[in-house]
Motif scaffolding. Sequence first.
Motif, PDB file in Angstrom:
ATOM      1  N   ALA A 179       0.854  -1.191   0.000  1.00 23.60           N
ATOM      2  CA  ALA A 179       0.000   0.000   0.000  1.00 23.60           C
ATOM      3  C   ALA A 179       0.887   1.237   0.000  1.00 23.60           C
ATOM      4  O   ALA A 179       1.936   1.272   0.631  1.00 23.60           O
ATOM      5  CB  ALA A 179      -0.917   0.002   1.218  1.00 23.60           C
ATOM      6  N   GLY A 180       0.420   2.282  -0.681  1.00 26.42           N
ATOM      7  CA  GLY A 180       1.183   3.513  -0.681  1.00 26.42           C
ATOM      8  C   GLY A 180       1.275   4.135  -2.073  1.00 26.42           C
ATOM      9  O   GLY A 180       0.614   3.681  -3.005  1.00 26.42           O
ATOM     10  N   PRO A 181       2.109   5.154  -2.200  1.00 26.85           N
ATOM     11  CA  PRO A 181       2.971   5.700  -1.148  1.00 26.85           C
ATOM     12  C   PRO A 181       2.185   6.431  -0.059  1.00 26.85           C
ATOM     13  O   PRO A 181       1.168   7.079  -0.344  1.00 26.85           O
ATOM     14  CB  PRO A 181       3.873   6.669  -1.898  1.00 26.85           C
ATOM     15  CG  PRO A 181       3.075   7.062  -3.111  1.00 26.85           C
ATOM     16  CD  PRO A 181       2.268   5.854  -3.480  1.00 26.85           C
ATOM     17  N   LEU A 182       2.675   6.279   1.165  1.00 27.83           N
ATOM     18  CA  LEU A 182       2.095   6.937   2.332  1.00 27.83           C
ATOM     19  C   LEU A 182       3.097   7.971   2.824  1.00 27.83           C
ATOM     20  O   LEU A 182       4.181   7.620   3.301  1.00 27.83           O
ATOM     21  CB  LEU A 182       1.808   5.900   3.434  1.00 27.83           C
ATOM     22  CG  LEU A 182       1.374   6.451   4.793  1.00 27.83           C
ATOM     23  CD1 LEU A 182       0.049   7.210   4.686  1.00 27.83           C
ATOM     24  CD2 LEU A 182       1.268   5.314   5.813  1.00 27.83           C
ATOM     25  N   ARG A 183       2.752   9.240   2.680  1.00 25.39           N
ATOM     26  CA  ARG A 183       3.679  10.313   3.071  1.00 25.39           C
ATOM     27  C   ARG A 183       3.555  10.591   4.570  1.00 25.39           C
ATOM     28  O   ARG A 183       2.476  10.935   5.067  1.00 25.39           O
ATOM     29  CB  ARG A 183       3.400  11.580   2.278  1.00 25.39           C
ATOM     30  CG  ARG A 183       4.352  12.745   2.591  1.00 25.39           C
ATOM     31  CD  ARG A 183       4.293  13.799   1.502  1.00 25.39           C
ATOM     32  NE  ARG A 183       4.743  13.221   0.231  1.00 25.39           N
ATOM     33  CZ  ARG A 183       4.563  13.811  -0.950  1.00 25.39           C
ATOM     34  NH1 ARG A 183       3.935  14.982  -1.027  1.00 25.39           N
ATOM     35  NH2 ARG A 183       5.003  13.234  -2.052  1.00 25.39           N
ATOM     36  N   ILE A 184       4.669  10.430   5.275  1.00 26.31           N
ATOM     37  CA  ILE A 184       4.721  10.674   6.706  1.00 26.31           C
ATOM     38  C   ILE A 184       5.649  11.847   6.969  1.00 26.31           C
ATOM     39  O   ILE A 184       6.833  11.813   6.612  1.00 26.31           O
ATOM     40  CB  ILE A 184       5.230   9.426   7.470  1.00 26.31           C
ATOM     41  CG1 ILE A 184       4.329   8.214   7.197  1.00 26.31           C
ATOM     42  CG2 ILE A 184       5.316   9.717   8.969  1.00 26.31           C
ATOM     43  CD1 ILE A 184       2.928   8.340   7.733  1.00 26.31           C
ATOM     44  N   ASN A 185       5.113  12.882   7.597  1.00 26.38           N
ATOM     45  CA  ASN A 185       5.902  14.040   8.022  1.00 26.38           C
ATOM     46  C   ASN A 185       6.065  13.930   9.533  1.00 26.38           C
ATOM     47  O   ASN A 185       5.336  14.572  10.303  1.00 26.38           O
ATOM     48  CB  ASN A 185       5.197  15.343   7.643  1.00 26.38           C
ATOM     49  CG  ASN A 185       4.848  15.383   6.161  1.00 26.38           C
ATOM     50  OD1 ASN A 185       5.665  15.037   5.310  1.00 26.38           O
ATOM     51  ND2 ASN A 185       3.629  15.795   5.842  1.00 26.38           N
ATOM     52  N   GLY A 186       6.993  13.068   9.957  1.00 24.24           N
ATOM     53  CA  GLY A 186       7.090  12.747  11.362  1.00 24.24           C
ATOM     54  C   GLY A 186       8.339  13.260  12.029  1.00 24.24           C
ATOM     55  O   GLY A 186       9.249  13.801  11.393  1.00 24.24           O
ATOM     56  N   SER A 187       8.382  13.077  13.337  1.00 27.01           N
ATOM     57  CA  SER A 187       9.563  13.472  14.102  1.00 27.01           C
ATOM     58  C   SER A 187      10.699  12.487  13.895  1.00 27.01           C
ATOM     59  O   SER A 187      11.864  12.829  14.103  1.00 27.01           O
ATOM     60  CB  SER A 187       9.208  13.570  15.592  1.00 27.01           C
ATOM     61  OG  SER A 187       8.503  12.425  16.036  1.00 27.01           O
ATOM     62  N   PHE A 188      10.381  11.244  13.463  1.00 27.74           N
ATOM     63  CA  PHE A 188      11.407  10.239  13.185  1.00 27.74           C
ATOM     64  C   PHE A 188      11.264   9.647  11.779  1.00 27.74           C
ATOM     65  O   PHE A 188      12.245   9.268  11.167  1.00 27.74           O
ATOM     66  CB  PHE A 188      11.362   9.116  14.229  1.00 27.74           C
ATOM     67  CG  PHE A 188      11.707   9.591  15.609  1.00 27.74           C
ATOM     68  CD1 PHE A 188      13.023   9.689  16.007  1.00 27.74           C
ATOM     69  CD2 PHE A 188      10.707   9.969  16.502  1.00 27.74           C
ATOM     70  CE1 PHE A 188      13.358  10.151  17.276  1.00 27.74           C
ATOM     71  CE2 PHE A 188      11.029  10.426  17.772  1.00 27.74           C
ATOM     72  CZ  PHE A 188      12.356  10.514  18.164  1.00 27.74           C
ATOM     73  N   VAL A 199       5.094   5.324  11.262  1.00 30.31           N
ATOM     74  CA  VAL A 199       4.475   4.792  10.051  1.00 30.31           C
ATOM     75  C   VAL A 199       3.223   4.003  10.397  1.00 30.31           C
ATOM     76  O   VAL A 199       2.197   4.102   9.709  1.00 30.31           O
ATOM     77  CB  VAL A 199       5.480   3.918   9.265  1.00 30.31           C
ATOM     78  CG1 VAL A 199       4.778   3.180   8.130  1.00 30.31           C
ATOM     79  CG2 VAL A 199       6.606   4.779   8.707  1.00 30.31           C
ATOM     80  N   ALA A 200       3.274   3.208  11.468  1.00 31.96           N
ATOM     81  CA  ALA A 200       2.114   2.425  11.880  1.00 31.96           C
ATOM     82  C   ALA A 200       0.925   3.325  12.196  1.00 31.96           C
ATOM     83  O   ALA A 200      -0.218   3.022  11.819  1.00 31.96           O
ATOM     84  CB  ALA A 200       2.468   1.564  13.096  1.00 31.96           C
ATOM     85  N   ALA A 201       1.172   4.442  12.878  1.00 25.24           N
ATOM     86  CA  ALA A 201       0.079   5.375  13.194  1.00 25.24           C
ATOM     87  C   ALA A 201      -0.472   6.013  11.926  1.00 25.24           C
ATOM     88  O   ALA A 201      -1.690   6.151  11.757  1.00 25.24           O
ATOM     89  CB  ALA A 201       0.572   6.447  14.157  1.00 25.24           C
ATOM     90  N   GLY A 202       0.414   6.401  11.012  1.00 29.19           N
ATOM     91  CA  GLY A 202      -0.043   6.973   9.742  1.00 29.19           C
ATOM     92  C   GLY A 202      -0.852   5.982   8.934  1.00 29.19           C
ATOM     93  O   GLY A 202      -1.845   6.342   8.286  1.00 29.19           O
ATOM     94  N   LEU A 203      -0.447   4.714   8.987  1.00 26.56           N
ATOM     95  CA  LEU A 203      -1.194   3.669   8.287  1.00 26.56           C
ATOM     96  C   LEU A 203      -2.593   3.517   8.884  1.00 26.56           C
ATOM     97  O   LEU A 203      -3.584   3.383   8.143  1.00 26.56           O
ATOM     98  CB  LEU A 203      -0.431   2.347   8.388  1.00 26.56           C
ATOM     99  CG  LEU A 203      -1.071   1.142   7.704  1.00 26.56           C
ATOM    100  CD1 LEU A 203      -1.056   1.298   6.189  1.00 26.56           C
ATOM    101  CD2 LEU A 203      -0.340  -0.150   8.109  1.00 26.56           C
ATOM    102  N   CYS A 204      -2.680   3.552  10.203  1.00 28.10           N
ATOM    103  CA  CYS A 204      -3.999   3.471  10.846  1.00 28.10           C
ATOM    104  C   CYS A 204      -4.879   4.655  10.442  1.00 28.10           C
ATOM    105  O   CYS A 204      -6.082   4.492  10.206  1.00 28.10           O
ATOM    106  CB  CYS A 204      -3.845   3.418  12.365  1.00 28.10           C
ATOM    107  SG  CYS A 204      -3.224   1.840  12.985  1.00 28.10           S
TER     108      CYS A 204
END
Length: 421
Positions: free
Chosen positions: A96-105, A389-394
């Motif tokens: 699945a994706g692309p899933l863009r994550i703008n995270g602290s890590f 990433v797991a939180a963004g996926l949820c």
Amino acid sequence: MPKLNLDSARNRSALSDMESSQKLQSALEPKYHPAAKKLCLSAGLTDKHLKRRWHVLESLTNKDLLLDPFTQSHSQAYANNIEHFIGTVNVPVGIAGPLRINGSFANDDFLVPLATTEAALVASYHRGANLITAAGGASVLLISEGVSRTPVFGFQTLAEAAQFVSWVVTQYDAFRKEAESTTTHGKLKDINVSIEGNHVYLVFEYVTGDASGQNMVTIATHKVFHYILQNSPVTPTDAFLDGNLSGDKKANSHTLRSVRGKKVSAEVTIPANLVEKYLHTTPESMVKFGEMNTVGGLLSGSIGINAHYANALTALYIACGQDAACVAESAVGITRMDVDTNGNLYASVTLPNIMVGTVGGGTGLPTQKACLDILGLHGNGKAKALAEVAAGLCLAGELSIVGAFCADHFSRAHHKLARKK
């Protein structure tokens, strides 16, 4: 006193074969004859033990399905992860994706491998991931982390319990020294005390580096546990390594306000035109759905409110070598949606119990490491990013499933994808 209603459909299906009390008694009584299918006693993973197990199993199934050439050639890689090994089970993996994550890590566009046998699941997360990416990505923040183990001690009286606690609160440095002597990565972060009558529960909370850390904290706490038994000024009448206060592999309300594993929150703001384009509904409809389902969740006694975190986490955990049983606690959390002043959809998820690691456990197994490599998140220094990433996926899954219900596409999607034949 309520009576057993044998006319109800539920009892009729369960008890319809009960022809006589004698037959029921015969069916349920203990049987002491030797087992017909007996495996070798050793749990070890050697060629000799594997052959002995399959000597029993070959009459039951096709050996090549579970012990295929790839599995045989990599069998020793499983030695620290399984007992009584007989082979591997192939679970389909989608992307699945692309899933863009703008995270602290985690700060990238991620392609997310998901292992599942549920049709429509990967398609749903793929749609949600693409929507988030089109909206600029999800903002994701790892808030805190900690893994606990909770020994319990029983005493004769409340006064003895209080005397024990008075000693415990002076021992933090000693406890930390004992705990950290068992690990190079784990650190004792905090100790909390809970008194219930003449019982005392100690909550030892650790940070565990890039491992999910459950075995790590168990071994560390076991060392402290025996230090306590040897040095306590009050001898407990009973003592056990865990008193079931940690929430290990169980949904619990306590961690909604604290943490077990990694606590992560993710949000995204999506323009109304993108909601219409990707989900075929409106922000207002999705918010109304969320409001009514929050009440439904409260009526059902749900811990937290979400649509289906368990789908994302189970598929991700299996693909990436995590402890899938931790989904019981990891799937607790809160999804919330609002319409902002510009008519856009604001959506957020908060998950306080994401239990993931990028080293140890099953993360080094051949196919699981391959999935982590797709994410670029195998090895040291990557566990916090995997949690984000797991939180963004949820979040992607919540948007997609709520959109499907609001557009009345939920059943249609399952019918189309699960019944192609």
